[in-house]
Design an enzyme around this catalytic site. Structure first.
Site, mmCIF file in Angstrom:
data_model
loop_
_atom_site.group_PDB
_atom_site.id
_atom_site.type_symbol
_atom_site.label_atom_id
_atom_site.label_comp_id
_atom_site.label_asym_id
_atom_site.label_seq_id
_atom_site.Cartn_x
_atom_site.Cartn_y
_atom_site.Cartn_z
ATOM 1 N N TYR A 65 -0.231 1.012 -8.562
ATOM 2 C CA TYR A 65 1.161 0.811 -8.137
ATOM 3 C C TYR A 65 2.149 1.205 -9.230
ATOM 4 C CZ TYR A 65 0.087 -0.792 -3.554
ATOM 5 O OH TYR A 65 -0.332 -0.793 -2.260
ATOM 6 N N ASN A 100 6.236 4.512 4.934
ATOM 7 C CA ASN A 100 6.352 4.737 3.490
ATOM 8 C C ASN A 100 7.066 3.582 2.790
ATOM 9 O OD1 ASN A 100 5.239 7.131 4.213
ATOM 10 N ND2 ASN A 100 7.109 8.337 4.009
ATOM 11 N N VAL A 101 6.694 3.407 1.528
ATOM 12 C CA VAL A 101 7.283 2.313 0.749
ATOM 13 C C VAL A 101 8.196 2.866 -0.344
ATOM 14 C CG1 VAL A 101 5.271 0.823 1.173
ATOM 15 C CG2 VAL A 101 5.310 2.254 -0.883
ATOM 16 N N HIS A 117 5.425 -1.010 6.291
ATOM 17 C CA HIS A 117 4.433 -1.387 5.278
ATOM 18 C C HIS A 117 5.057 -1.906 3.982
ATOM 19 C CE1 HIS A 117 1.255 1.394 7.375
ATOM 20 N NE2 HIS A 117 1.413 0.237 7.993
ATOM 21 N N CYS A 125 5.083 -13.600 -5.951
ATOM 22 C CA CYS A 125 3.989 -14.391 -6.529
ATOM 23 C C CYS A 125 3.080 -14.866 -5.395
ATOM 24 C CB CYS A 125 4.583 -15.585 -7.268
ATOM 25 S SG CYS A 125 3.336 -16.790 -7.744
ATOM 26 N N CYS A 128 3.361 -19.173 -5.493
ATOM 27 C CA CYS A 128 4.569 -19.922 -5.095
ATOM 28 C C CYS A 128 5.474 -19.111 -4.178
ATOM 29 C CB CYS A 128 5.336 -20.420 -6.322
ATOM 30 S SG CYS A 128 6.194 -19.111 -7.208
ATOM 31 N N GLY A 186 4.364 13.800 9.593
ATOM 32 C CA GLY A 186 3.683 13.676 8.300
ATOM 33 C C GLY A 186 2.814 12.453 8.165
HETATM 34 C C1 BJW Z 1 2.488 16.870 5.874
HETATM 35 C C2 BJW Z 1 2.994 17.451 4.737
HETATM 36 C C3 BJW Z 1 4.206 18.111 4.887
HETATM 37 C C4 BJW Z 1 1.195 16.529 4.155
HETATM 38 N N1 BJW Z 1 4.788 18.156 6.082
HETATM 39 N N2 BJW Z 1 3.072 16.921 7.054
HETATM 40 C C5 BJW Z 1 -7.026 -0.586 15.575
HETATM 41 C C6 BJW Z 1 -8.027 0.366 15.531
HETATM 42 C C7 BJW Z 1 -8.715 0.602 14.333
HETATM 43 C C8 BJW Z 1 -8.436 -0.136 13.180
HETATM 44 C C9 BJW Z 1 -7.448 -1.083 13.240
HETATM 45 C C10 BJW Z 1 -6.763 -1.293 14.418
HETATM 46 N N3 BJW Z 1 -5.831 -2.277 14.167
HETATM 47 C C11 BJW Z 1 -5.926 -2.661 12.888
HETATM 48 C C12 BJW Z 1 -6.906 -1.949 12.294
HETATM 49 C C13 BJW Z 1 -7.315 -2.121 10.875
HETATM 50 C C14 BJW Z 1 -6.465 -1.349 9.905
HETATM 51 C C15 BJW Z 1 -6.609 0.145 10.207
HETATM 52 O O1 BJW Z 1 -5.757 0.777 10.781
HETATM 53 N N4 BJW Z 1 -7.707 0.737 9.756
HETATM 54 C C16 BJW Z 1 -7.984 2.157 9.993
HETATM 55 C C17 BJW Z 1 -7.820 2.948 8.694
HETATM 56 C C18 BJW Z 1 -9.377 2.265 10.523
HETATM 57 N N5 BJW Z 1 -5.077 -1.772 9.948
HETATM 58 C C19 BJW Z 1 -4.634 -2.839 9.264
HETATM 59 O O2 BJW Z 1 -5.396 -3.533 8.610
HETATM 60 C C20 BJW Z 1 -3.165 -3.181 9.381
HETATM 61 N N6 BJW Z 1 -2.990 -4.563 9.672
HETATM 62 C C21 BJW Z 1 -3.314 -5.093 10.841
HETATM 63 O O3 BJW Z 1 -3.745 -4.416 11.763
HETATM 64 O O4 BJW Z 1 -3.086 -6.442 10.946
HETATM 65 C C22 BJW Z 1 -3.640 -7.129 12.072
HETATM 66 C C23 BJW Z 1 -4.918 -7.782 11.637
HETATM 67 C C24 BJW Z 1 -4.878 -8.696 10.602
HETATM 68 C C25 BJW Z 1 -6.067 -9.327 10.231
HETATM 69 C C26 BJW Z 1 -7.256 -9.004 10.869
HETATM 70 C C27 BJW Z 1 -7.260 -8.054 11.881
HETATM 71 C C28 BJW Z 1 -6.083 -7.445 12.294
HETATM 72 C C29 BJW Z 1 -2.454 -2.959 8.054
HETATM 73 C C30 BJW Z 1 -2.427 -1.547 7.612
HETATM 74 C C31 BJW Z 1 -1.762 -1.427 6.231
HETATM 75 C C32 BJW Z 1 -1.827 -0.014 5.657
HETATM 76 N N7 BJW Z 1 -1.363 -0.062 4.311
HETATM 77 C C33 BJW Z 1 -1.199 1.176 3.558
HETATM 78 C C34 BJW Z 1 -0.726 0.819 2.112
HETATM 79 C C35 BJW Z 1 0.750 0.406 2.157
HETATM 80 C C36 BJW Z 1 1.311 0.109 0.825
HETATM 81 C C37 BJW Z 1 1.321 1.300 -0.102
HETATM 82 O O5 BJW Z 1 1.948 2.342 0.159
HETATM 83 O O6 BJW Z 1 0.672 1.190 -1.142
HETATM 84 O O7 BJW Z 1 -0.247 2.027 4.185
HETATM 85 S S1 BJW Z 1 -2.664 2.205 3.506
HETATM 86 C C38 BJW Z 1 -1.815 3.750 3.648
HETATM 87 O O8 BJW Z 1 -2.066 4.395 4.928
HETATM 88 C C39 BJW Z 1 -0.328 3.369 3.665
HETATM 89 C C40 BJW Z 1 0.231 4.379 4.630
HETATM 90 O O9 BJW Z 1 1.503 3.926 5.098
HETATM 91 C C41 BJW Z 1 -0.839 4.449 5.677
HETATM 92 C C42 BJW Z 1 -0.791 5.725 6.513
HETATM 93 O O10 BJW Z 1 -1.020 6.847 5.738
HETATM 94 P P1 BJW Z 1 -0.208 8.194 6.053
HETATM 95 O O11 BJW Z 1 1.212 8.009 5.687
HETATM 96 O O12 BJW Z 1 -0.506 8.646 7.423
HETATM 97 O O13 BJW Z 1 -0.820 9.179 4.949
HETATM 98 P P2 BJW Z 1 -2.107 10.143 5.029
HETATM 99 O O14 BJW Z 1 -2.397 10.568 3.648
HETATM 100 O O15 BJW Z 1 -3.204 9.522 5.792
HETATM 101 O O16 BJW Z 1 -1.592 11.382 5.887
HETATM 102 C C43 BJW Z 1 -0.606 12.283 5.411
HETATM 103 C C44 BJW Z 1 -0.369 13.316 6.493
HETATM 104 O O17 BJW Z 1 0.722 14.122 6.125
HETATM 105 C C45 BJW Z 1 -1.559 14.259 6.724
HETATM 106 O O18 BJW Z 1 -1.827 14.321 8.119
HETATM 107 C C46 BJW Z 1 -1.075 15.606 6.197
HETATM 108 O O19 BJW Z 1 -1.582 16.717 6.924
HETATM 109 C C47 BJW Z 1 0.413 15.475 6.411
HETATM 110 N N8 BJW Z 1 1.244 16.252 5.502
HETATM 111 N N9 BJW Z 1 2.090 17.209 3.688
HETATM 112 C C48 BJW Z 1 4.151 17.568 7.149
HETATM 113 N N10 BJW Z 1 4.745 18.742 3.828
HETATM 114 ZN ZN ZN Z 2 4.745 -18.344 -8.799
#
Ligand code: BJW
Ligand code: ZN
Length: 249
Positions: A65, A100-101, A117, A125, A128, A186
């Site tokens: 981070y 995005n964050v 996200h 914390c 607390c 994206g």
């Molecule tokens: C371009 C480009 C250019 C490049 N122009 N394009 C249903 C089905 C299956 C699984 C699940 C489900 N429901 C829940 C789940 C579990 C899980 C999940 O989804 N898992 C899958 C991976 C299998 N989801 C969760 O756990 C979520 N919570 C939840 O569901 O709670 C309910 C629950 C609770 C308890 C028990 C059970 C259920 C939470 C998900 C949190 C994701 N967090 C992150 C980190 C955030 C903080 C941080 O930034 O550090 O979020 S992980 C990471 O992935 C981040 C992103 O926002 C997220 C998505 O990624 P993104 O943005 O799509 O990036 P990439 O790299 O994957 O793709 C980039 C794309 O850009 C590519 O396609 C390139 O081609 C393209 N590109 N350059 C246009 N110039």
């Molecule tokens: Zn504290």
């Protein structure tokens, strides 16, 4: 790049919803999650972005981070972000939802951004619950701790297995449901429930267009996939949309 179908739908749309992922910030220099290159590509996002990993090795997660906070502070919004900030003023009901964050939408002038996200600028914390604005990250291998109770400080972002902020997600779902046009930009569309928003929009009758460098897991469900860089496709879209609006006010 053929934008004609999307432009035609935009022209008659009263409500537009956009979902962005890390690809929109890639041209600003922010690494995506599932890309091949980059310092952190040896870790899968699932291995760092989860609470158990944080408890097991808080300093490693903070190192990630801390690196990303630094990158995000140093970069600037790109023409893709700017085009979306302009689109906000061209549609009566416009909602921008981001996974995005990095704050780049806000910095480019978008006035209302639904952050699914969390936001990398905030931390809290885990014991607390107190929020910390400008967290001081100790030199490795330590992680920051709370000055009130000594608990571990974590970034205010959503990790795997954690709930998304419910009010924000509900607002995003409502916007997806009422959208005439939904754009998915994206994102690899593999992380849920964010990825489900495109399907909610599609099921409710929206025209769903994706803008990405490559096809994704959900492309076959969408009306259109426009292959290209968001920072090039979106400015062209806005220019053509503006011309159309001027020709047919
Ligand atoms: C371009 C480009 C250019 C490049 N122009 N394009 C249903 C089905 C299956 C699984 C699940 C489900 N429901 C829940 C789940 C579990 C899980 C999940 O989804 N898992 C899958 C991976 C299998 N989801 C969760 O756990 C979520 N919570 C939840 O569901 O709670 C309910 C629950 C609770 C308890 C028990 C059970 C259920 C939470 C998900 C949190 C994701 N967090 C992150 C980190 C955030 C903080 C941080 O930034 O550090 O979020 S992980 C990471 O992935 C981040 C992103 O926002 C997220 C998505 O990624 P993104 O943005 O799509 O990036 P990439 O790299 O994957 O793709 C980039 C794309 O850009 C590519 O396609 C390139 O081609 C393209 N590109 N350059 C246009 N110039
Ligand atoms: Zn504290």
């Amino acid at each position: 790049m053929n934008l004609s179908r999307l432009l035609e739908r935009l022209q008659s749309a009263d409500s537009v919803c956009v979902l962005t992922g890390s690809g929109i910030s890639a041209e600003s220099g922010v690494p995506t999650f599932r890309g091949e290159d980059g310092l952190w590509s040896k870790f899968k996002p699932e291995e760092l972005a989860n609470f158990d990993a944080f408890i097991r090795n808080p300093s490693l997660v903070w190192e990630w981070y801390s690196y990303r906070k630094k990158v995000m502070k140093e970069v600037s919004p790109n023409p893709g972000h700017e085009a979306l900030a302009a689109l906000e003023h061209m549609v009566s009901d416009f909602t921008l939802v981001t996974q995005n964050v990095d704050n780049l939408h806000r910095r480019s002038g978008s006035s209302r951004v639904l952050e699914l996200h969390g936001n990398i600028e905030r931390s809290y914390c885990i014991d607390c619950g107190r929020f910390v604005r400008d967290v001081v990250i100790p030199v490795k291998p330590a992680a920051p701790t709370c000055e009130h109770c000594g608990g571990l400080i974590r970034p205010d972002v959503v990790w795997f297995g954690e709930l998304l902020p419910q009010e924000i997600f509900t607002e995003a779902e409502e916007a997806a449901r009422r959208a005439d046009v939904f754009m998915c930009i994206g994102t690899s569309a593999v992380v849920y429930p964010a990825a489900s928003l495109s399907l909610v929009a599609k099921d409710a009758g929206a025209f769903v267009a994706e803008i990405n460098l490559e096809r994704t897991d959900l492309s076959s469900r969408f009306d259109e996939t426009i292959l290209g860089r968001a920072g090039e496709v979106l400015p062209s879209l806005i220019i053509e949309f503006r011309l159309l609006k001027e020709a047919h006010p």
